[in-house]
Scaffold this motif. Structure first.
Motif, PDB file in Angstrom:
ATOM      1  N   HIS A   1     -18.053  -2.237 -28.726  1.00  0.00           N
ATOM      2  CA  HIS A   1     -18.856  -1.171 -29.337  1.00  0.00           C
ATOM      3  C   HIS A   1     -20.304  -1.198 -28.839  1.00  0.00           C
ATOM      4  O   HIS A   1     -20.890  -0.134 -28.585  1.00  0.00           O
ATOM      5  CB  HIS A   1     -18.835  -1.291 -30.867  1.00  0.00           C
ATOM      6  N   ILE A   2     -20.890  -2.384 -28.709  1.00  0.00           N
ATOM      7  CA  ILE A   2     -22.281  -2.463 -28.250  1.00  0.00           C
ATOM      8  C   ILE A   2     -22.400  -1.890 -26.841  1.00  0.00           C
ATOM      9  O   ILE A   2     -23.351  -1.155 -26.530  1.00  0.00           O
ATOM     10  CB  ILE A   2     -22.786  -3.917 -28.300  1.00  0.00           C
ATOM     11  N   ALA A   3     -21.453  -2.217 -25.975  1.00  0.00           N
ATOM     12  CA  ALA A   3     -21.472  -1.657 -24.617  1.00  0.00           C
ATOM     13  C   ALA A   3     -21.362  -0.141 -24.658  1.00  0.00           C
ATOM     14  O   ALA A   3     -22.041   0.577 -23.906  1.00  0.00           O
ATOM     15  CB  ALA A   3     -20.326  -2.248 -23.797  1.00  0.00           C
TER      16      ALA A   3
ATOM     17  N   ARG B   1     -24.021   2.879 -23.412  1.00  0.00           N
ATOM     18  CA  ARG B   1     -23.648   3.966 -22.515  1.00  0.00           C
ATOM     19  C   ARG B   1     -23.920   5.329 -23.139  1.00  0.00           C
ATOM     20  O   ARG B   1     -24.391   6.257 -22.467  1.00  0.00           O
ATOM     21  CB  ARG B   1     -22.163   3.857 -22.169  1.00  0.00           C
ATOM     22  N   GLU B   2     -23.625   5.459 -24.421  1.00  0.00           N
ATOM     23  CA  GLU B   2     -23.781   6.753 -25.084  1.00  0.00           C
ATOM     24  C   GLU B   2     -25.245   7.169 -25.168  1.00  0.00           C
ATOM     25  O   GLU B   2     -25.591   8.329 -24.925  1.00  0.00           O
ATOM     26  CB  GLU B   2     -23.139   6.689 -26.470  1.00  0.00           C
ATOM     27  N   LEU B   3     -26.127   6.220 -25.475  1.00  0.00           N
ATOM     28  CA  LEU B   3     -27.543   6.558 -25.538  1.00  0.00           C
ATOM     29  C   LEU B   3     -28.113   6.840 -24.151  1.00  0.00           C
ATOM     30  O   LEU B   3     -28.933   7.746 -23.980  1.00  0.00           O
ATOM     31  CB  LEU B   3     -28.321   5.454 -26.227  1.00  0.00           C
ATOM     32  N   LYS B   4     -27.695   6.062 -23.162  1.00  0.00           N
ATOM     33  CA  LYS B   4     -28.178   6.308 -21.806  1.00  0.00           C
ATOM     34  C   LYS B   4     -27.726   7.678 -21.304  1.00  0.00           C
ATOM     35  O   LYS B   4     -28.409   8.327 -20.511  1.00  0.00           O
ATOM     36  CB  LYS B   4     -27.698   5.216 -20.856  1.00  0.00           C
ATOM     37  N   ALA B   5     -26.560   8.109 -21.792  1.00  0.00           N
ATOM     38  CA  ALA B   5     -26.050   9.429 -21.407  1.00  0.00           C
ATOM     39  C   ALA B   5     -26.609  10.540 -22.290  1.00  0.00           C
ATOM     40  O   ALA B   5     -26.339  11.719 -22.049  1.00  0.00           O
ATOM     41  CB  ALA B   5     -24.524   9.443 -21.476  1.00  0.00           C
TER      42      ALA B   5
ATOM     43  N   MET C   1     -23.685   8.009 -33.086  1.00  0.00           N
ATOM     44  CA  MET C   1     -23.673   7.999 -34.549  1.00  0.00           C
ATOM     45  C   MET C   1     -22.256   7.871 -35.096  1.00  0.00           C
ATOM     46  O   MET C   1     -22.030   7.181 -36.098  1.00  0.00           O
ATOM     47  CB  MET C   1     -24.336   9.263 -35.086  1.00  0.00           C
ATOM     48  N   GLU C   2     -21.311   8.492 -34.443  1.00  0.00           N
ATOM     49  CA  GLU C   2     -19.926   8.366 -34.903  1.00  0.00           C
ATOM     50  C   GLU C   2     -19.447   6.925 -34.745  1.00  0.00           C
ATOM     51  O   GLU C   2     -18.712   6.402 -35.588  1.00  0.00           O
ATOM     52  CB  GLU C   2     -19.010   9.326 -34.124  1.00  0.00           C
ATOM     53  N   ARG C   3     -19.863   6.280 -33.675  1.00  0.00           N
ATOM     54  CA  ARG C   3     -19.472   4.887 -33.481  1.00  0.00           C
ATOM     55  C   ARG C   3     -20.149   3.995 -34.516  1.00  0.00           C
ATOM     56  O   ARG C   3     -19.566   3.014 -34.996  1.00  0.00           O
ATOM     57  CB  ARG C   3     -19.844   4.433 -32.065  1.00  0.00           C
ATOM     58  N   LEU C   4     -21.387   4.329 -34.879  1.00  0.00           N
ATOM     59  CA  LEU C   4     -22.088   3.556 -35.904  1.00  0.00           C
ATOM     60  C   LEU C   4     -21.359   3.642 -37.242  1.00  0.00           C
ATOM     61  O   LEU C   4     -21.336   2.679 -38.017  1.00  0.00           O
ATOM     62  CB  LEU C   4     -23.529   4.067 -36.047  1.00  0.00           C
TER      63      LEU C   4
ATOM     64  N   THR D   1     -34.484   4.480 -23.193  1.00  0.00           N
ATOM     65  CA  THR D   1     -33.578   4.530 -22.039  1.00  0.00           C
ATOM     66  C   THR D   1     -34.367   5.056 -20.841  1.00  0.00           C
ATOM     67  O   THR D   1     -35.535   5.449 -20.978  1.00  0.00           O
ATOM     68  CB  THR D   1     -32.378   5.453 -22.338  1.00  0.00           C
ATOM     69  N   PRO D   2     -33.763   5.076 -19.654  1.00  0.00           N
ATOM     70  CA  PRO D   2     -34.502   5.572 -18.491  1.00  0.00           C
ATOM     71  C   PRO D   2     -35.018   7.000 -18.644  1.00  0.00           C
ATOM     72  O   PRO D   2     -36.017   7.368 -18.015  1.00  0.00           O
ATOM     73  CB  PRO D   2     -33.465   5.476 -17.359  1.00  0.00           C
ATOM     74  N   ASP D   3     -34.348   7.805 -19.483  1.00  0.00           N
ATOM     75  CA  ASP D   3     -34.717   9.219 -19.578  1.00  0.00           C
ATOM     76  C   ASP D   3     -35.298   9.643 -20.918  1.00  0.00           C
ATOM     77  O   ASP D   3     -35.883  10.718 -21.016  1.00  0.00           O
ATOM     78  CB  ASP D   3     -33.476  10.092 -19.303  1.00  0.00           C
ATOM     79  N   ALA D   4     -35.130   8.828 -21.975  1.00  0.00           N
ATOM     80  CA  ALA D   4     -35.507   9.284 -23.306  1.00  0.00           C
ATOM     81  C   ALA D   4     -35.984   8.136 -24.179  1.00  0.00           C
ATOM     82  O   ALA D   4     -35.722   6.962 -23.915  1.00  0.00           O
ATOM     83  CB  ALA D   4     -34.318   9.989 -23.961  1.00  0.00           C
ATOM     84  N   VAL D   5     -36.702   8.510 -25.248  1.00  0.00           N
ATOM     85  CA  VAL D   5     -37.107   7.575 -26.299  1.00  0.00           C
ATOM     86  C   VAL D   5     -36.544   8.110 -27.613  1.00  0.00           C
ATOM     87  O   VAL D   5     -36.805   9.253 -28.000  1.00  0.00           O
ATOM     88  CB  VAL D   5     -38.640   7.452 -26.401  1.00  0.00           C
ATOM     89  N   TYR D   6     -35.755   7.293 -28.298  1.00  0.00           N
ATOM     90  CA  TYR D   6     -35.115   7.690 -29.546  1.00  0.00           C
ATOM     91  C   TYR D   6     -35.772   6.960 -30.713  1.00  0.00           C
ATOM     92  O   TYR D   6     -35.864   5.729 -30.714  1.00  0.00           O
ATOM     93  CB  TYR D   6     -33.626   7.345 -29.527  1.00  0.00           C
ATOM     94  N   ALA D   7     -36.212   7.716 -31.706  1.00  0.00           N
ATOM     95  CA  ALA D   7     -36.739   7.124 -32.938  1.00  0.00           C
ATOM     96  C   ALA D   7     -35.727   7.367 -34.052  1.00  0.00           C
ATOM     97  O   ALA D   7     -35.374   8.516 -34.352  1.00  0.00           O
ATOM     98  CB  ALA D   7     -38.084   7.748 -33.297  1.00  0.00           C
ATOM     99  N   PHE D   8     -35.250   6.285 -34.654  1.00  0.00           N
ATOM    100  CA  PHE D   8     -34.267   6.363 -35.736  1.00  0.00           C
ATOM    101  C   PHE D   8     -34.944   6.037 -37.066  1.00  0.00           C
ATOM    102  O   PHE D   8     -35.690   5.054 -37.167  1.00  0.00           O
ATOM    103  CB  PHE D   8     -33.125   5.367 -35.513  1.00  0.00           C
ATOM    104  N   GLU D   9     -34.670   6.849 -38.074  1.00  0.00           N
ATOM    105  CA  GLU D   9     -35.140   6.566 -39.421  1.00  0.00           C
ATOM    106  C   GLU D   9     -33.966   6.728 -40.378  1.00  0.00           C
ATOM    107  O   GLU D   9     -33.231   7.707 -40.319  1.00  0.00           O
ATOM    108  CB  GLU D   9     -36.290   7.498 -39.814  1.00  0.00           C
ATOM    109  N   PHE D  10     -33.793   5.740 -41.276  1.00  0.00           N
ATOM    110  CA  PHE D  10     -32.649   5.723 -42.190  1.00  0.00           C
ATOM    111  C   PHE D  10     -33.121   5.845 -43.640  1.00  0.00           C
ATOM    112  O   PHE D  10     -34.100   5.222 -44.034  1.00  0.00           O
ATOM    113  CB  PHE D  10     -31.857   4.430 -42.018  1.00  0.00           C
ATOM    114  N   LYS D  11     -32.372   6.619 -44.403  1.00  0.00           N
ATOM    115  CA  LYS D  11     -32.618   6.749 -45.838  1.00  0.00           C
ATOM    116  C   LYS D  11     -31.362   6.345 -46.602  1.00  0.00           C
ATOM    117  O   LYS D  11     -30.250   6.462 -46.089  1.00  0.00           O
ATOM    118  CB  LYS D  11     -32.983   8.191 -46.200  1.00  0.00           C
ATOM    119  N   LEU D  12     -31.549   5.858 -47.818  1.00  0.00           N
ATOM    120  CA  LEU D  12     -30.419   5.547 -48.685  1.00  0.00           C
ATOM    121  C   LEU D  12     -30.416   6.529 -49.852  1.00  0.00           C
ATOM    122  O   LEU D  12     -31.380   6.607 -50.615  1.00  0.00           O
ATOM    123  CB  LEU D  12     -30.515   4.115 -49.215  1.00  0.00           C
TER     124      LEU D  12
END
Length: 519
Positions: free
Chosen positions: A389-391, A395-399, A406-409, A460-471
């Motif tokens: 899953h980590i691999a 791959r999914e984020l790099k793509a 998110m579905e894998r998470l 990643t080489p092409d993007a920066v992703y910021a994740f924020e989680f709420k409960l």
């Protein structure tokens, strides 16, 4: 064909290393200093860190084996080379399931010593026989005895989950080791090693003159390999490893540093490399988690679960007082001493004004090995599945496929048993922390828990992703917080696509119930 130099993998006898021309990292200057400035010592270091070889070196030194030390630092320091009677007890080579197993091991060594120094007390208790052997060794040779005990705590470690058996081992060893105090006049030198430091009130309470040098700055590199020693001793092997990996020498040293360096046994000391991993990497011409694979920290993980310990503290590092990790207690309320002394955490910093130490994973081998091992205990995702899953996450984020990510998470969180999660936010945050930290093996992943920073930023080489989680909030609220707190502002000049991912957890479903992506 280039002649292969001999690497001492699995060789723990100093005499064999020297006679058979194995590579040796010269620690003999420290050996000489220790042997000549004091007598009763204790040293705690993680498994496979060279403790057995250290005691074997002391044994050869006190046997007066000058021939074995030719060309080493001690050759210029020692002038007498006197021979002493040496009693070397190694408790590492047996599985201890009952008190009879421990007594059998002690009896094995006592019988060997008694054949040499006298059998008159063979019908007595182990501690009485030990005291008699020490006294007779002195009387028959005219020289004080040297006592070396390797892995003194092996029986105790194997009984950590059995309090009754632990108490029996403790009573037996306390009486046995207590002889080293009452026999002081007959002893030239005493050195004990182990993984853990059992509190002075237990095993060593009768041996209160013992000097614990585990935390002394001058001996911080006594076991382990400094970077200077690595380059000085293993340059040809590192060159071969670099060539096999199609990289250069400096890059390979940097890779080995990230993977195997970073152990600090004193706040301001130079870091040391794990010797077992260094030797195996040089021999196999591959970089792998050699040390971690030789022993699984099952009991430590169980301690973490019992204590409901916040895994984010392990990942991010924590500030503690010295008593929080230096004293040993098999206590689920505080798993830190066992985790630190077993080598899975080390000293990363020290604030002398307030007396607080920062503990953290020593290097990438331990960080990623420990977290991969941890995942199945907190979810129903197996070891093999975790790596898969980590691999795929990477791959999914790099793509740029955030939906697939998110579905894998969701798979990770779907497997959390209800009794483990306890339906609290910290458990979900811990799993999230672990996943994004494991991503750091492949792409830059910054996980934070402090206020004012995004829960995670992945670059990643092409993007920066910021994740924020709420409960039990909304994905919209999470996106809004990314904007309001300006989590992506530091990355605006990077020339990459900036992506916001707002995620909401549901207590009812114990999983991600919605997420939104912008950017």
């Amino acid at each position: 064909m280039e002649q292969m130099r001999k690497l001492p993998i699995g060789i723990q006898t100093f005499e064999e290393i020297r006679k058979d021309n194995y590579l040796y990292v010269d620690k003999t200057a420290l050996v000489y200093q220790i042997a000549n400035v004091g007598k009763p010592y204790f040293l705690s270091r993680p498994r496979r860190f060279g403790k057995s070889l250290l005691l074997s070196t002391f044994e050869s030194y006190f046997q007066g084996r000058k021939d074995l030390f030719k060309g080493l630092a001690i050759e210029k320091l020692e002038t007498k080379w006197e021979e002493y009677p040496v009693l070397h007890l190694d408790l590492n080579a047996r599985k201890y399931e009952t008190v009879a197993d421990l007594l059998a091991m002690l009896n094995q060594y006592l019988e060997k010593w008694e054949q040499k120094y006298g059998t008159e007390r063979q019908d007595r208790s182990p501690e009485e026989r030990f005291a008699y052997v020490i006294e007779r060794a002195y009387e028959s040779t005219g020289k004080q005895a040297v006592v070396l005990v390797d892995e003194y705590d092996k029986p105790l470690l194997q009984a950590l989950s059995d309090e009754v058996l632990m108490d029996e081992y403790r009573r037996t060893l306390k009486a046995f080791y207590g002889v080293l105090k009452s026999s002081d006049r007959y002893l030239r030198f005493v050195f004990l090693t182990g993984v853990t430091k059992f509190a002075q009130v237990s095993v060593f309470s009768d041996l209160n003159q013992l000097q614990d040098i585990s935390f002394w700055p001058e001996y911080s590199s006594l076991c382990g390999i400094t970077k200077d020693e690595l380059v000085k001793t293993f340059t040809p092997e590192i060159q071969g490893l670099a060539a096999f990996s199609e990289t250069d020498f400096e890059t390979m040293v940097d890779k080995m540093t990230r993977l195997y360096d970073g152990y600090h046994f004193y706040p301001y000391s130079e870091g040391v490399f794990n010797p077992f991993s260094v030797l195996n990497a040089c021999k196999s011409k591959t970089l792998s988690n050699f040390w971690f694979q030789t022993g699984t920290p099952t009991y430590l993980v169980e301690l973490l679960q019992q204590s409901d310990y916040d895994l984010r503290l392990l990942i991010d590092g924590m500030e503690v007082t010295s008593s929080a990790f230096s004293e040993y207690r098999a206590d689920a309320r505080n798993p830190l001493p066992m985790i630190y002394q077993s080598g899975y955490l080390t000293i990363k910093g020290y604030d002398k004004e307030v007396g607080l130490y920062t503990l953290g994973f020593p290097n990438d081998e331990v960080r990623y090995g420990f977290l991969n091992f941890l995942v199945p205990y907190y979810t129903e995702v197996t070891d093999d599945e975790t790596g898969f899953h980590i691999a795929k996450f990477m791959r999914e984020l790099k793509a740029g496929d955030v939906d697939a990510f998110m579905e894998r998470l969701r798979v990770f969180f779907a497997g959390i048993p209800y009794e483990l999660s306890n339906n609290n936010e910290r458990h979900y945050q811990a799993i999230f922390h672990v996943v994004f930290t494991l991503l750091g093996q492949f792409i830059r992943s910054e996980v934070r828990s402090s206020r004012g920073r995004a829960d995670a930023v992945v670059i990643t080489p092409d993007a920066v992703y910021a994740f924020e989680f709420k409960l039990n909030g909304t994905a919209e609220e999470a996106l809004k917080q990314i904007d309001e707190k300006g989590y992506l502002i530091p990355y605006r000049l990077d020339g990459k696509r900036l992506v916001k991912v707002g995620v909401n957890f549901s207590k009812e479903t114990r999983n991600i119930d919605e997420y939104k992506i912008e950017g």
